[in-house]
Design a protein around this motif. Structure first.
Motif, PDB file in Angstrom:
ATOM      1  N   GLY A   1       0.809  -1.205   0.000  1.00  0.00           N
ATOM      2  CA  GLY A   1       0.000   0.000   0.000  1.00  0.00           C
ATOM      3  C   GLY A   1       0.843   1.254   0.000  1.00  0.00           C
ATOM      4  O   GLY A   1       2.058   1.213   0.159  1.00  0.00           O
ATOM      5  N   HIS A   2       0.193   2.382  -0.184  1.00  0.00           N
ATOM      6  CA  HIS A   2       0.871   3.663  -0.284  1.00  0.00           C
ATOM      7  C   HIS A   2       1.057   4.259   1.101  1.00  0.00           C
ATOM      8  O   HIS A   2       0.130   4.285   1.906  1.00  0.00           O
TER       9      HIS A   2
ATOM     10  N   TYR B   1      -4.720   7.101  -4.583  1.00  0.00           N
ATOM     11  CA  TYR B   1      -6.135   7.090  -4.243  1.00  0.00           C
ATOM     12  C   TYR B   1      -6.329   6.528  -2.845  1.00  0.00           C
ATOM     13  O   TYR B   1      -5.468   5.811  -2.315  1.00  0.00           O
ATOM     14  N   ASP B   2      -7.483   6.812  -2.283  1.00  0.00           N
ATOM     15  CA  ASP B   2      -7.747   6.365  -0.917  1.00  0.00           C
ATOM     16  C   ASP B   2      -7.678   4.844  -0.788  1.00  0.00           C
ATOM     17  O   ASP B   2      -7.247   4.315   0.251  1.00  0.00           O
ATOM     18  N   CYS B   3      -8.050   4.113  -1.857  1.00  0.00           N
ATOM     19  CA  CYS B   3      -8.070   2.652  -1.772  1.00  0.00           C
ATOM     20  C   CYS B   3      -6.673   2.042  -1.717  1.00  0.00           C
ATOM     21  O   CYS B   3      -6.532   0.845  -1.451  1.00  0.00           O
ATOM     22  N   GLU B   4      -5.639   2.839  -1.959  1.00  0.00           N
ATOM     23  CA  GLU B   4      -4.249   2.361  -1.871  1.00  0.00           C
ATOM     24  C   GLU B   4      -3.667   2.519  -0.479  1.00  0.00           C
ATOM     25  O   GLU B   4      -2.526   2.120  -0.239  1.00  0.00           O
ATOM     26  N   ARG B   5      -4.429   3.075   0.436  1.00  0.00           N
ATOM     27  CA  ARG B   5      -3.944   3.346   1.777  1.00  0.00           C
ATOM     28  C   ARG B   5      -4.860   2.698   2.807  1.00  0.00           C
ATOM     29  O   ARG B   5      -6.021   2.393   2.505  1.00  0.00           O
ATOM     30  N   PRO B   6      -4.411   2.503   4.040  1.00  0.00           N
ATOM     31  CA  PRO B   6      -3.061   2.827   4.506  1.00  0.00           C
ATOM     32  C   PRO B   6      -2.069   1.706   4.195  1.00  0.00           C
ATOM     33  O   PRO B   6      -2.461   0.561   3.947  1.00  0.00           O
ATOM     34  N   GLN B   7      -0.795   2.058   4.218  1.00  0.00           N
ATOM     35  CA  GLN B   7       0.219   1.018   4.089  1.00  0.00           C
ATOM     36  C   GLN B   7       0.128   0.106   5.305  1.00  0.00           C
ATOM     37  O   GLN B   7      -0.090   0.554   6.426  1.00  0.00           O
TER      38      GLN B   7
ATOM     39  N   GLY C   1      -7.868  -0.566   8.248  1.00  0.00           N
ATOM     40  CA  GLY C   1      -7.748   0.831   8.628  1.00  0.00           C
ATOM     41  C   GLY C   1      -8.138   1.804   7.537  1.00  0.00           C
ATOM     42  O   GLY C   1      -7.919   3.017   7.676  1.00  0.00           O
ATOM     43  N   PHE C   2      -8.745   1.314   6.448  1.00  0.00           N
ATOM     44  CA  PHE C   2      -9.110   2.174   5.326  1.00  0.00           C
ATOM     45  C   PHE C   2     -10.074   3.272   5.750  1.00  0.00           C
ATOM     46  O   PHE C   2     -11.040   3.031   6.485  1.00  0.00           O
ATOM     47  N   THR C   3      -9.811   4.486   5.282  1.00  0.00           N
ATOM     48  CA  THR C   3     -10.701   5.623   5.478  1.00  0.00           C
ATOM     49  C   THR C   3     -10.969   6.252   4.127  1.00  0.00           C
ATOM     50  O   THR C   3     -10.031   6.716   3.462  1.00  0.00           O
ATOM     51  N   PRO C   4     -12.224   6.274   3.660  1.00  0.00           N
ATOM     52  CA  PRO C   4     -12.498   6.848   2.340  1.00  0.00           C
ATOM     53  C   PRO C   4     -12.288   8.348   2.328  1.00  0.00           C
ATOM     54  O   PRO C   4     -12.320   9.018   3.364  1.00  0.00           O
ATOM     55  N   ALA C   5     -12.057   8.883   1.130  1.00  0.00           N
ATOM     56  CA  ALA C   5     -11.976  10.329   0.975  1.00  0.00           C
ATOM     57  C   ALA C   5     -13.284  10.955   1.426  1.00  0.00           C
ATOM     58  O   ALA C   5     -14.333  10.310   1.454  1.00  0.00           O
ATOM     59  N   GLN C   6     -13.225  12.230   1.780  1.00  0.00           N
ATOM     60  CA  GLN C   6     -14.402  12.910   2.301  1.00  0.00           C
ATOM     61  C   GLN C   6     -15.146  13.647   1.194  1.00  0.00           C
ATOM     62  O   GLN C   6     -14.597  13.966   0.136  1.00  0.00           O
ATOM     63  N   GLY C   7     -16.432  13.929   1.443  1.00  0.00           N
ATOM     64  CA  GLY C   7     -17.234  14.669   0.494  1.00  0.00           C
ATOM     65  C   GLY C   7     -17.672  13.818  -0.680  1.00  0.00           C
ATOM     66  O   GLY C   7     -17.685  12.586  -0.615  1.00  0.00           O
TER      67      GLY C   7
ATOM     68  N   GLU D   1     -17.072   8.886  -3.129  1.00  0.00           N
ATOM     69  CA  GLU D   1     -17.699   7.885  -3.992  1.00  0.00           C
ATOM     70  C   GLU D   1     -16.750   7.366  -5.064  1.00  0.00           C
ATOM     71  O   GLU D   1     -17.123   6.512  -5.866  1.00  0.00           O
ATOM     72  N   TYR D   2     -15.541   7.885  -5.095  1.00  0.00           N
ATOM     73  CA  TYR D   2     -14.623   7.557  -6.183  1.00  0.00           C
ATOM     74  C   TYR D   2     -14.261   6.083  -6.189  1.00  0.00           C
ATOM     75  O   TYR D   2     -14.182   5.454  -7.244  1.00  0.00           O
ATOM     76  N   ASN D   3     -13.997   5.482  -5.035  1.00  0.00           N
ATOM     77  CA  ASN D   3     -13.566   4.086  -4.977  1.00  0.00           C
ATOM     78  C   ASN D   3     -14.375   3.228  -4.018  1.00  0.00           C
ATOM     79  O   ASN D   3     -14.697   2.085  -4.310  1.00  0.00           O
TER      80      ASN D   3
END
Length: 418
Positions: free
Chosen positions: A179-180, A192-198, A355-361, A365-367
């Motif tokens: 992961g990133h 992108y959010d789906c690549e995190r957390p490492q 531990g994934f946290t999606p982007a806000q706003g 919905e992107y991933n």
């Protein structure tokens, strides 16, 4: 730093050789017309940057908010995806005018863009690069259904293979970081959010095939009854194979007892030493079982990619506006083609990392909303912009989908558990 104008101009450059009629075509529900891609990528910048952040901005056309939204429910209602090909209006010229209008307004915003908006801009540019690839995959599918469609590029634009390496490269496995790691706003650290957390993953010792499965190998799979042997297939894949009467990869067809394929250089005999392309996860998994191997997990793929020399990505076969967008085998030995050439199916489902946290706003919905019933692909293809790809990048598609530039790399567990 990605350049806004350069990315936008490359999108238009990809439409060279396409007529207005070509750019209206929608050949299936999974694909979109080229004209729609041109408008949707523009809608993204208008919706998420210009409207909320450029004082006094006037929308180009209020109806475009509905017509060119893709899947952002938080933004509002949208035109049904399977009916995008029915949008003869606005015409292509108006869509081009829309792009020009938004680009001019973006120039004004970019002149004083605050640091807080740079991440949204970067996402918008990566989003446009994703649609550059979709323009190619979608128009290829549409043109393939026209029995008289000419190729868009010369046959001489295709790289020719020189050597082949059918061996494997071994890896010790163990605890590895996947992961990133960070995102400080620069292009180098974007993910992108789906690549995190490492996080850490344990890989058992494994080996990856040095090259992607070739057309020659796939031809043998066909000759050995690979599409008629249910024991090789997952149950859902076998049912679909029978229902759709799959006999070969997408764009292959038989004439006078010889296999041909459709590509951007027209219809031509299948080149045996090129990597097999346009296969579904179900087909990839069946072939791996036939070969006495398996597909790699995405953690194995990322461990292998991270271990490669820093210039490995630069050697990849990625999108440019003057190539055939056609995969070719490299003229080297050892582990090859991890970046560029074809998207590689993995055995991993597209799920959130621990531990994934999606982007806000709205961009949440992107991933995250797609983390169900899809499989991860890695590495990028000959239709992927190089700036889009990094070792942690996770692409995802449904296991039945074939129209993307997807191929197969085999893997083996070193204790022979396959």
């Amino acid at each position: 730093m990605l350049n806004y104008r350069s990315v936008r101009e490359q999108t238009l450059a990809l439409t060279k050789g396409l007529s207005a009629e070509d750019m209206m075509l929608q050949s299936m529900a999974d694909a979109s017309p080229t004209k729609w891609h041109l408008a949707h990528t523009t809608w993204f910048f208008e919706t998420f940057l210009l409207q909320p952040h450029l004082p006094g901005y006037q929308v180009f056309n209020p109806h475009f908010r509905y017509l060119f939204n893709s899947y952002y429910d938080a933004v509002g209602e949208r035109h049904p995806r399977p009916q995008r090909g029915l949008l003869s209006r606005p015409g292509l010229n108006e869509v081009i005018d829309y792009r020009r209008y938004v680009d001019e307004q973006m120039d004004e915003l970019l002149a004083t863009l605050p640091a807080s908006l740079k991440s949204v801009l970067t996402i918008g540019l990566h989003h446009e690069m994703q649609h550059q690839e979709l323009i190619l995959t979608d128009i290829k599918h549409a043109l393939s259904l026209n029995p008289y469609a000419d190729g868009l590029v010369a046959d001489s634009a295709v790289k020719r293979p020189q050597v082949s390496d059918d061996g494997y490269t071994e890896f010790d496995g163990g605890l590895v970081h996947i992961g990133h790691a960070t995102d400080n706003g620069s292009d180098d650290s974007f993910a992108y959010d789906c690549e995190r957390p490492q996080h850490q993953v344990y890989n058992a010792p494994f080996a990856l095939a040095n090259q992607l499965v070739s057309n020659r190998q796939w031809m043998q799979f066909i000759k050995d009854g690979g599409y008629q042997r249910p024991e090789l297939w997952l149950s859902e894949g076998w049912a679909l194979c029978q229902q759709e009467q799959w006999q070969a990869p997408l764009y292959w067809f038989k004439k006078d007892n010889q296999w041909y394929q459709f590509s951007f250089r027209g219809r031509h005999p299948v080149a045996l030493d090129e990597p097999v392309c346009h296969v579904s996860y179900f087909e990839a998994d069946a072939y791996a079982r036939y070969a006495g191997a398996r597909l790699p997990t995405e953690a194995e793929w990322e461990q292998a990619a991270t271990a490669q020399p820093a210039n490995t990505k630069a050697q990849g076969q990625f999108l440019t506006v003057d190539t055939a967008h056609h995969p070719a085998m490299p003229a080297q030995s050892g582990l090859q083609q991890l970046f560029g050439t074809l998207w590689e199916w993995t055995h991993s489902a597209f799920l959130p990392y621990p531990g994934f946290t999606p982007a806000q706003g709205a961009l949440a919905e992107y991933n995250s909303k797609f983390m169900i019933n899809q499989m991860v692909l890695r590495g990028g293809s000959c239709a992927t912009p190089a700036a889009q790809i990094r070792s942690s990048y996770r692409n995802f598609f449904h296991p039945y989908q074939r129209w993307q530039f997807s191929g197969v790399r085999l893997a083996m567990t070193l204790d022979n558990e396959v």
